[in-house]
Design a protein around this motif. Structure first.
Motif, mmCIF file in Angstrom:
data_model
loop_
_atom_site.group_PDB
_atom_site.id
_atom_site.type_symbol
_atom_site.label_atom_id
_atom_site.label_comp_id
_atom_site.label_asym_id
_atom_site.label_seq_id
_atom_site.Cartn_x
_atom_site.Cartn_y
_atom_site.Cartn_z
ATOM 1 N N UNK A 121 0.990 -1.029 -0.307
ATOM 2 C CA UNK A 121 -0.367 -0.080 -0.289
ATOM 3 C C UNK A 121 0.581 1.447 -0.319
ATOM 4 N N UNK A 122 1.848 1.601 0.827
ATOM 5 C CA UNK A 122 3.154 2.602 0.892
ATOM 6 C C UNK A 122 3.285 2.568 -0.779
ATOM 7 N N UNK A 123 4.669 1.610 -0.970
ATOM 8 C CA UNK A 123 4.294 1.555 -2.919
ATOM 9 C C UNK A 123 3.563 2.509 -3.494
ATOM 10 N N UNK A 124 2.569 1.717 -3.190
ATOM 11 C CA UNK A 124 1.204 2.174 -4.370
ATOM 12 C C UNK A 124 0.717 3.252 -4.116
ATOM 13 N N UNK A 125 0.738 3.665 -3.103
ATOM 14 C CA UNK A 125 0.645 5.421 -2.685
ATOM 15 C C UNK A 125 2.192 6.354 -3.309
ATOM 16 N N UNK A 126 2.909 6.059 -3.021
ATOM 17 C CA UNK A 126 4.286 6.912 -3.567
ATOM 18 C C UNK A 126 4.210 7.156 -5.116
ATOM 19 N N UNK A 127 3.650 5.893 -6.458
ATOM 20 C CA UNK A 127 3.811 5.574 -7.165
ATOM 21 C C UNK A 127 2.433 6.684 -7.782
ATOM 22 N N UNK A 128 1.146 6.160 -6.861
ATOM 23 C CA UNK A 128 0.091 7.574 -6.820
ATOM 24 C C UNK A 128 0.459 9.220 -7.008
ATOM 25 N N UNK A 129 0.984 9.424 -6.441
ATOM 26 C CA UNK A 129 1.503 10.162 -5.968
ATOM 27 C C UNK A 129 2.563 11.065 -6.667
ATOM 28 N N UNK A 130 3.421 10.207 -7.420
ATOM 29 C CA UNK A 130 4.684 10.725 -8.599
ATOM 30 C C UNK A 130 4.202 10.323 -10.305
ATOM 31 N N UNK A 131 2.768 10.072 -10.216
ATOM 32 C CA UNK A 131 1.852 9.910 -11.761
ATOM 33 C C UNK A 131 2.381 11.055 -12.178
ATOM 34 N N UNK A 132 2.433 11.120 -13.658
ATOM 35 C CA UNK A 132 2.858 12.091 -14.482
ATOM 36 C C UNK A 132 1.905 12.502 -14.123
ATOM 37 N N UNK A 133 0.425 13.776 -14.181
ATOM 38 C CA UNK A 133 -0.082 14.191 -14.086
ATOM 39 C C UNK A 133 -0.403 14.448 -15.887
ATOM 40 N N UNK A 134 -2.036 15.405 -16.141
ATOM 41 C CA UNK A 134 -2.239 16.104 -17.623
ATOM 42 C C UNK A 134 -1.550 16.895 -17.973
#
Length: 172
Positions: free
Chosen positions: A94-107
């Motif tokens: 869950x922590x790794x998924x949170x890091x991926x979501x925070x650092x995901x590329x935005x529009x």
């Protein structure tokens, strides 16, 4: 008597099997009492806490942590660190998924709506036309004192549903 007692299935201890080493039943095999002093636990906890605060311990479940003796305070300090991280962040996935979501590329900003497009969307529009439905009661037209009726498929505004002033009702 219980059903098991009637069938001869009485169970008097942890196991009725014979011990392979001595041939005695498991109930009569002497068990060693744990030998520790309560002061040992306090000392282990105090040492582990000091090591935890100093950061001198291997990561929980790492090969270095697994090589430690169970009584080593560094082993408890590693477990304390893992427990604290679990409390703060939850499981590692869950922590790794949170890091991926925070650092995901935005529009990109240039592909979003412009200020002119947003202003055009915010302009006032005329309200929709109120339509009375056949077979339903009349509909009050917003902002007016009239009621819209559906009479023979025609939209007709009549004022007979307007509440009359009190002096008209007294005169009637």
């Amino acid at each position: 008597m219980t059903q098991n007692a009637e069938k001869g299935l009485l169970h008097t201890g942890p196991s009725r099997k014979d011990s392979a080493a001595s041939g005695k039943s498991a109930v009569t095999v002497p068990q060693e009492e744990p030998s520790f002093d309560p002061g040992d636990i306090v000392e282990l906890w105090a040492d582990a806490r000091a090591l935890y605060l100093a950061g001198v311990y291997p990561k929980y479940a790492s090969p270095a942590w697994l090589d430690l003796h169970p009584d080593d305070p560094r082993r408890l300090a590693g477990a304390l660190d893992a427990a604290e991280n679990w409390r703060k962040y939850g499981d590692e996935e869950a922590l790794m998924q949170w890091f991926l979501d925070v650092n995901a590329t935005r529009e990109p900003l240039w592909s979003r709506r412009t200020l002119a497009e947003l202003d055009a969307l915010a302009k006032h529009r005329r309200p929709h036309e109120v339509v009375a439905t056949p077979g339903w009661p009349p509909v009050k037209v917003p902002g007016t004192e009239t009621w819209r009726h559906n009479i023979d498929g025609r939209q007709v505004d009549l004022d007979h549903n307007i509440p009359r002033p009190a002096h008209y009702q007294e005169a009637a």
